[in-house]
Every structure is written in structure tokens, then in C-alpha cells.
Design a protein around this motif. Structure first.
Motif, PDB file in Angstrom:
ATOM      1  N   CYS A  53      -9.665   9.683  12.561  1.00 12.21           N
ATOM      2  CA  CYS A  53     -10.092   8.365  12.071  1.00 12.21           C
ATOM      3  C   CYS A  53     -11.029   8.557  10.873  1.00 12.21           C
ATOM      4  N   ARG A  54     -10.603   8.124   9.685  1.00 15.64           N
ATOM      5  CA  ARG A  54     -11.409   8.316   8.481  1.00 15.64           C
ATOM      6  C   ARG A  54     -12.383   7.162   8.318  1.00 15.64           C
TER       7      ARG A  54
ATOM      8  N   SER B 200      -8.602  -0.935  12.269  1.00 13.08           N
ATOM      9  CA  SER B 200      -7.533  -1.820  11.823  1.00 13.08           C
ATOM     10  C   SER B 200      -6.246  -1.021  11.625  1.00 13.08           C
ATOM     11  N   THR B 201      -5.131  -1.605  12.062  1.00 12.57           N
ATOM     12  CA  THR B 201      -3.839  -0.950  11.899  1.00 12.57           C
ATOM     13  C   THR B 201      -3.112  -1.462  10.665  1.00 12.57           C
ATOM     14  N   LEU B 202      -3.709  -2.407   9.943  1.00 16.17           N
ATOM     15  CA  LEU B 202      -3.083  -2.974   8.764  1.00 16.17           C
ATOM     16  C   LEU B 202      -3.688  -2.377   7.495  1.00 16.17           C
TER      17      LEU B 202
ATOM     18  N   ASN C 173      -8.974  -1.335   0.595  1.00 24.21           N
ATOM     19  CA  ASN C 173      -9.836  -0.172   0.751  1.00 24.21           C
ATOM     20  C   ASN C 173      -9.203   0.938   1.596  1.00 24.21           C
ATOM     21  N   SER C 174      -7.973   0.729   2.063  1.00 30.39           N
ATOM     22  CA  SER C 174      -7.281   1.802   2.787  1.00 30.39           C
ATOM     23  C   SER C 174      -7.036   2.967   1.832  1.00 30.39           C
TER      24      SER C 174
ATOM     25  N   ARG D 295      -7.017   0.145  -3.896  1.00 28.81           N
ATOM     26  CA  ARG D 295      -7.474  -0.668  -5.034  1.00 28.81           C
ATOM     27  C   ARG D 295      -7.470   0.132  -6.340  1.00 28.81           C
ATOM     28  N   ALA D 296      -7.545   1.474  -6.216  1.00 35.53           N
ATOM     29  CA  ALA D 296      -7.532   2.317  -7.412  1.00 35.53           C
ATOM     30  C   ALA D 296      -6.193   2.230  -8.133  1.00 35.53           C
ATOM     31  N   LEU D 297      -5.130   1.852  -7.423  1.00 35.81           N
ATOM     32  CA  LEU D 297      -3.829   1.705  -8.067  1.00 35.81           C
ATOM     33  C   LEU D 297      -3.889   0.636  -9.151  1.00 35.81           C
ATOM     34  N   ALA D 298      -4.602  -0.451  -8.853  1.00 37.64           N
ATOM     35  CA  ALA D 298      -4.738  -1.519  -9.848  1.00 37.64           C
ATOM     36  C   ALA D 298      -5.740  -1.135 -10.933  1.00 37.64           C
TER      37      ALA D 298
END
Length: 326
Positions: free
Chosen positions: A32-33, A241-243, A247-248, A298-301
Motif C-alpha cells: 500500500c503506497r 480507495s480502489t478507484l 493523485n494515483s 495529474r502529471a500526464l496533463a
């Protein structure tokens, strides 16, 4: 930036990245991170200087062919009519005592002599770069305002100044203080609230001989300012959270079929960006994989140069979550 002597001296080392196995609702979550900022105010030079840790290179350190002589600090003016209108104008003379022209970054630190809450040994409040010819002297001026002496009080929910004595320090790095003077702020400001004193007690143990330790109960009190808080409080997440959300981390995408495809593409693209022949260079691939996996979605955007908006990112995340539902 401070260069520590060893990794174990970094205050966040025990908790970053945290990959503990965790039991959630009777089920064991593997790896779990969760990143917990348990170091609090003890970041960078604030920690190393307070703990008096030996470092490779201190904050503000720089090499030069020249040598400089610092004069005494002179307080030009000092106003304390209101807490939000504190102003201190000071100046110090700097002389280049070498035979080569060079620049010096003059740094101004503030030390709270006797605070009712924990504060670092000193905090950088101003700096100025000055160019000097051989033998030349210049006056370097600083204007310190209320925010140079404030800390955030979580009980009062605002920035406050505690009345008392403050030491102003001038130097070429956080470990090379050349001149000092003191001022007293009297008649304005307020003492820290009880909640702030619980959150950051003045007797916080920061030592050079032992690593920074912040147990679960201490972390809970730091985050809430409640002396009754413990590790069972809301500070510790009760459910993972499993979704997916913004911030994932990218590595979390491995749990989804479409997510694995996206992750593979990101690692491939990053490898090619770093080295066009990355396919033949396993070390480059591993570096790219580590960089991508630790990045939040979020870094993708943020790193798409405008091609992927946050609106489009949210749609992509919704798509991934739709196919992830059991």
C-alpha cells in the motif's frame, strides 16, 4: 539545497516512499503506497541545522575564486506599530578581499530566541547577489516584514508573531554565519494557541546522534493539534480507495488491463525522450520506468505541453474506473 552525508540523515527517509502491507477491513493490501509528511517542519536545512547534522554541502554553499569580508549588521530602521506592519531595514557591508572580481550571495536568516512552539534553528528570510571588483566594498540592504517572524498557528488559523527576541543572522550559507544582531518585538503579536503548542511542542526532540522519529501518536497530534489524538484517528487512512484519481501513481495502473497499456506507452515514450536508443540501454529503461511509476496521473496533463487537458484526463480516469469495476 543541502547535500546530506548519508541517506539515513534525510528526515523523510523512514517514510518515503512508504510501501507497508496494510490490513483494510480484514483484507491484506500488499504494498500500500502512502506518503506521510511526518518530518513536518524538519525539511532541508531547517532540519540539518537544528539537529546540527554533519553535511557534505550546507544550504547556500557555493564555490568561488574570491574571498569576502562581512561587516557588522546595522539596523537602519525598526517599526512595530502593528503585528501585520512590522518592518526591519538592515544593511551590512561586504568587501571582496581577493584579487579577482566575483559575486557573493548574501543570505539573511532569522532565529526565534524563545518560542512557545517548535521552530527550526533558523529560517532564510532574504538574500541578495552582489558583484564586487577586487578590494571593492558595497552595502547590502534587506527589508524584513512581518512574515519574516511569523509562523502558522493551526488553532488561530492564521499567521502570527510571538512577542520576544529574534536574532538576525547574515552569512554566505546556513553554516557560515558571519554577522549577528538581535531585535525585540514588544507590544504587538500574540502567544501561540494551545492547539499549536500541542501540534508542534517546543521540546520536540531533534538530535544529531539519532534519526528523526515520529511515531503514529505524535504524527496524529501534529496533524490535528489535539492531545487526545492517537494513531487510530482519522490521520491514518481507514480504507484504501480502489478507484483511480488524479493523485494515483502510474504504477497503480498495473491493476487494470487498459491501464497497463497506458503505463507501457508512458515508459516507452519517456525512454525514447531520454535516449533514442533506449531499447538497447537497460539502465535508461529502468530509470524511465522508476520515474514514470512514481509520477501521479495529474502529471500526464501537466507535462503534455497542452495536448492533454485536465478535463480530458478526468475522462480518461473515468474510463479506466468504469472497466475496473467488478
Amino acid at each position: 539545497e543541502t547535500f546530506p552525508s548519508q541517506m539515513e540523515d534525510v528526515p523523510s527517509d523512514p517514510w518515503f516512499p512508504r510501501e507497508d502491507d496494510e490490513v483494510v477491513e480484514g483484507k491484506k493490501e500488499i504494498g500500500c503506497r502512502r506518503v506521510e509528511y511526518r518530518e513536518g517542519l524538519n525539511v532541508g536545512y531547517r532540519y540539518y541545522d537544528t539537529a546540527k547534522k554533519s553535511v557534505l554541502f550546507p544550504f547556500g554553499h557555493g564555490l568561488s575564486y574570491a574571498s569576502f569580508k562581512y561587516g557588522q549588521i546595522r539596523i537602519a530602521s525598526f517599526t512595530t506599530q502593528k503585528e501585520e506592519e512590522i518592518q526591519v531595514d538592515l544593511e551590512v557591508e561586504i568587501q571582496n578581499i581577493s584579487n579577482v572580481a566575483a559575486a557573493e550571495v548574501v543570505q539573511c536568516y532569522v532565529h526565534d530566541v524563545e518560542s512557545t512552539v517548535y521552530r527550526p534553528e533558523q529560517e532564510l528570510r532574504a538574500f541578495s547577489k552582489v558583484f564586487l571588483e577586487p578590494g571593492e566594498k558595497k552595502l547590502v540592504s534587506f527589508n524584513l516584514k512581518s512574515d519574516a517572524f511569523q509562523f502558522y498557528d493551526i488553532g488561530a488559523k492564521k499567521w502570527v508573531v510571538e512577542p520576544g527576541d529574534f536574532e538576525i543572522r547574515i552569512g554566505s550559507s546556513s553554516r557560515d554565519i558571519q554577522s549577528r544582531t538581535s531585535i525585540s518585538i514588544i507590544g504587538v503579536g500574540q502567544l501561540a494557541s494551545a492547539q499549536a503548542r500541542i501540534s508542534h511542542p517546543v521540546n520536540t526532540d531533534v538530535s544529531s546522534s539519532t534519526p528523526l522519529t515520529v511515531d503514529n501518536d505524535k504524527f496524529a497530534r501534529m496533524m490535528t493539534g489535539d492531545k487526545e489524538s492517537s494513531s487510530s484517528s482519522s490521520v491514518t487512512p481507514k480504507k484504501k480507495s480502489t478507484l483511480f484519481q488524479r493523485n494515483s501513481q502510474v504504477i497503480d495502473l498495473k491493476s487494470s488491463f487498459f491501464g497497463r497499456m497506458i503505463r507501457w506507452f508512458l515508459i516507452f515514450a519517456t525512454s525514447k525522450f531520454v535516449d533514442s536508443d533506449a531499447a538497447a540501454n537497460q539502465s535508461i529503461h529502468k530509470v524511465a520506468e522508476s520515474m514514470v511509476d512514481r509520477s501521479p496521473l495529474r502529471a500526464l496533463a501537466l507535462n503534455s505541453f497542452g495536448y492533454l487537458s485536465f478535463r480530458k484526463l478526468d475522462r480518461l480516469i473515468a474510463f479506466l474506473n468504469f472497466w475496473r469495476k467488478e
